[in-house]
Design a protein around this motif. Sequence first.
Motif, PDB file in Angstrom:
ATOM      1  N   MET A 175       3.145 -19.203   4.403  1.00 53.08           N
ATOM      2  CA  MET A 175       3.662 -18.320   3.384  1.00 53.08           C
ATOM      3  C   MET A 175       3.159 -16.895   3.654  1.00 53.08           C
ATOM      4  N   THR A 176       4.063 -15.962   3.726  1.00 52.42           N
ATOM      5  CA  THR A 176       3.718 -14.567   3.965  1.00 52.42           C
ATOM      6  C   THR A 176       3.244 -13.925   2.673  1.00 52.42           C
ATOM      7  N   GLN A 177       2.157 -13.247   2.755  1.00 55.65           N
ATOM      8  CA  GLN A 177       1.608 -12.539   1.611  1.00 55.65           C
ATOM      9  C   GLN A 177       2.217 -11.142   1.555  1.00 55.65           C
ATOM     10  N   THR A 178       2.562 -10.692   0.350  1.00 53.44           N
ATOM     11  CA  THR A 178       3.088  -9.345   0.160  1.00 53.44           C
ATOM     12  C   THR A 178       1.994  -8.484  -0.449  1.00 53.44           C
ATOM     13  N   ILE A 179       1.687  -7.385   0.248  1.00 59.73           N
ATOM     14  CA  ILE A 179       0.621  -6.493  -0.201  1.00 59.73           C
ATOM     15  C   ILE A 179       1.212  -5.125  -0.482  1.00 59.73           C
ATOM     16  N   LEU A 180       0.913  -4.610  -1.657  1.00 55.48           N
ATOM     17  CA  LEU A 180       1.368  -3.284  -2.076  1.00 55.48           C
ATOM     18  C   LEU A 180       0.255  -2.281  -1.823  1.00 55.48           C
ATOM     19  N   VAL A 181       0.591  -1.214  -1.096  1.00 57.63           N
ATOM     20  CA  VAL A 181      -0.367  -0.148  -0.819  1.00 57.63           C
ATOM     21  C   VAL A 181       0.199   1.151  -1.390  1.00 57.63           C
ATOM     22  N   PRO A 182      -0.237   1.544  -2.588  1.00 57.33           N
ATOM     23  CA  PRO A 182       0.207   2.829  -3.136  1.00 57.33           C
ATOM     24  C   PRO A 182      -0.412   3.959  -2.325  1.00 57.33           C
ATOM     25  N   THR A 240      -5.804  -2.590   4.855  1.00 62.67           N
ATOM     26  CA  THR A 240      -4.803  -3.637   4.676  1.00 62.67           C
ATOM     27  C   THR A 240      -4.328  -4.182   6.011  1.00 62.67           C
ATOM     28  N   LEU A 241      -3.993  -3.288   6.916  1.00 66.84           N
ATOM     29  CA  LEU A 241      -3.455  -3.698   8.212  1.00 66.84           C
ATOM     30  C   LEU A 241      -4.498  -4.441   9.047  1.00 66.84           C
ATOM     31  N   SER A 242      -5.758  -4.071   8.923  1.00 63.00           N
ATOM     32  CA  SER A 242      -6.788  -4.756   9.700  1.00 63.00           C
ATOM     33  C   SER A 242      -7.169  -6.104   9.083  1.00 63.00           C
ATOM     34  N   LEU A 243      -7.188  -6.205   7.763  1.00 62.46           N
ATOM     35  CA  LEU A 243      -7.576  -7.455   7.110  1.00 62.46           C
ATOM     36  C   LEU A 243      -6.429  -8.457   7.003  1.00 62.46           C
ATOM     37  N   HIS A 244      -5.192  -7.951   6.947  1.00 58.18           N
ATOM     38  CA  HIS A 244      -4.023  -8.807   6.715  1.00 58.18           C
ATOM     39  C   HIS A 244      -2.916  -8.478   7.712  1.00 58.18           C
ATOM     40  N   PRO A 245      -3.142  -8.773   9.001  1.00 54.59           N
ATOM     41  CA  PRO A 245      -2.166  -8.370  10.015  1.00 54.59           C
ATOM     42  C   PRO A 245      -0.813  -9.076   9.915  1.00 54.59           C
ATOM     43  N   ASP A 246      -0.763 -10.219   9.241  1.00 51.98           N
ATOM     44  CA  ASP A 246       0.491 -10.967   9.145  1.00 51.98           C
ATOM     45  C   ASP A 246       1.195 -10.787   7.804  1.00 51.98           C
ATOM     46  N   ALA A 247       0.661  -9.954   6.952  1.00 55.81           N
ATOM     47  CA  ALA A 247       1.247  -9.761   5.631  1.00 55.81           C
ATOM     48  C   ALA A 247       2.461  -8.844   5.691  1.00 55.81           C
ATOM     49  N   GLU A 248       3.304  -8.969   4.692  1.00 58.95           N
ATOM     50  CA  GLU A 248       4.376  -7.986   4.483  1.00 58.95           C
ATOM     51  C   GLU A 248       3.746  -6.843   3.691  1.00 58.95           C
ATOM     52  N   VAL A 249       3.721  -5.660   4.267  1.00 59.71           N
ATOM     53  CA  VAL A 249       3.059  -4.512   3.647  1.00 59.71           C
ATOM     54  C   VAL A 249       4.117  -3.544   3.123  1.00 59.71           C
ATOM     55  N   VAL A 250       4.006  -3.236   1.838  1.00 55.31           N
ATOM     56  CA  VAL A 250       4.905  -2.282   1.201  1.00 55.31           C
ATOM     57  C   VAL A 250       4.085  -1.068   0.803  1.00 55.31           C
ATOM     58  N   VAL A 287       1.859  -0.756 -11.333  1.00 55.50           N
ATOM     59  CA  VAL A 287       1.790  -2.050 -12.017  1.00 55.50           C
ATOM     60  C   VAL A 287       3.188  -2.643 -12.179  1.00 55.50           C
ATOM     61  N   SER A 288       4.146  -1.838 -12.590  1.00 57.45           N
ATOM     62  CA  SER A 288       5.517  -2.324 -12.764  1.00 57.45           C
ATOM     63  C   SER A 288       6.095  -2.825 -11.450  1.00 57.45           C
ATOM     64  N   TYR A 289       5.855  -2.093 -10.367  1.00 58.47           N
ATOM     65  CA  TYR A 289       6.358  -2.525  -9.068  1.00 58.47           C
ATOM     66  C   TYR A 289       5.775  -3.886  -8.707  1.00 58.47           C
ATOM     67  N   ALA A 290       4.469  -4.058  -8.910  1.00 54.84           N
ATOM     68  CA  ALA A 290       3.821  -5.331  -8.596  1.00 54.84           C
ATOM     69  C   ALA A 290       4.407  -6.468  -9.432  1.00 54.84           C
ATOM     70  N   GLU A 291       4.682  -6.211 -10.692  1.00 55.83           N
ATOM     71  CA  GLU A 291       5.264  -7.230 -11.569  1.00 55.83           C
ATOM     72  C   GLU A 291       6.678  -7.603 -11.145  1.00 55.83           C
ATOM     73  N   GLU A 292       7.455  -6.625 -10.754  1.00 58.69           N
ATOM     74  CA  GLU A 292       8.875  -6.837 -10.479  1.00 58.69           C
ATOM     75  C   GLU A 292       9.172  -7.327  -9.069  1.00 58.69           C
ATOM     76  N   HIS A 293       8.210  -7.233  -8.139  1.00 55.55           N
ATOM     77  CA  HIS A 293       8.495  -7.542  -6.741  1.00 55.55           C
ATOM     78  C   HIS A 293       7.611  -8.640  -6.156  1.00 55.55           C
ATOM     79  N   ASP A 294       7.023  -9.469  -6.978  1.00 56.24           N
ATOM     80  CA  ASP A 294       6.269 -10.627  -6.507  1.00 56.24           C
ATOM     81  C   ASP A 294       5.193 -10.239  -5.487  1.00 56.24           C
ATOM     82  N   VAL A 295       4.431  -9.227  -5.810  1.00 57.79           N
ATOM     83  CA  VAL A 295       3.336  -8.754  -4.971  1.00 57.79           C
ATOM     84  C   VAL A 295       2.135  -9.684  -5.162  1.00 57.79           C
ATOM     85  N   ASP A 296       1.422  -9.975  -4.076  1.00 58.28           N
ATOM     86  CA  ASP A 296       0.256 -10.863  -4.134  1.00 58.28           C
ATOM     87  C   ASP A 296      -1.058 -10.115  -4.267  1.00 58.28           C
TER      88      ASP A 296
END
Length: 144
Positions: A1-8, A22-32, A99-108
């Motif tokens: 399962m790919t993790q989705t990480i939000l980086v404001p 984020t990129l160093s700790l979670h190289p396989d995540a989907e980064v937004v 916060v709204s983006y995280a709620e609406e886009h299934d961010v982990d």
Amino acid sequence: MTQTILVPMDYSELSKEALRTTLSLHPDAEVVVLHVIDWHASDMGPGGWGSTPHDWDDWLDEAHEHADGLFEEARDIAAEYDVEITTETTVGEDAQSIVSYAEEHDVDLIVMGSHGRSIPARILLGSVAETVVRRAPVPVLVVR
């Protein structure tokens, strides 16, 4: 399962460091990478955009152009890690928009810098990171 990480991201070094972390700790995540265009934080507040609606449109167009430059820098950072990122822009109040983006886009997970504003602005406006930590529906990693 790919993790989705939000980086404001704003224009601070700490937000760039949050992306690197984020990129160093979670190289396989989907980064937004999310940039919030917040007129509250602008020197052009309500009534300060001039006398016509075109003044607001011009200001908003310029803010989007600045965001495009920020995203180019974010893509360059991601390329150092051989990762592709997704970029998003929204207009609103910083913390609430994150916060709204995280709620609406299934961010982990949200990874963000501890501050982007100057000390006087943080005292007057509050800390975006602190508000996100208190209100986010997911864990928040704050980079200092």
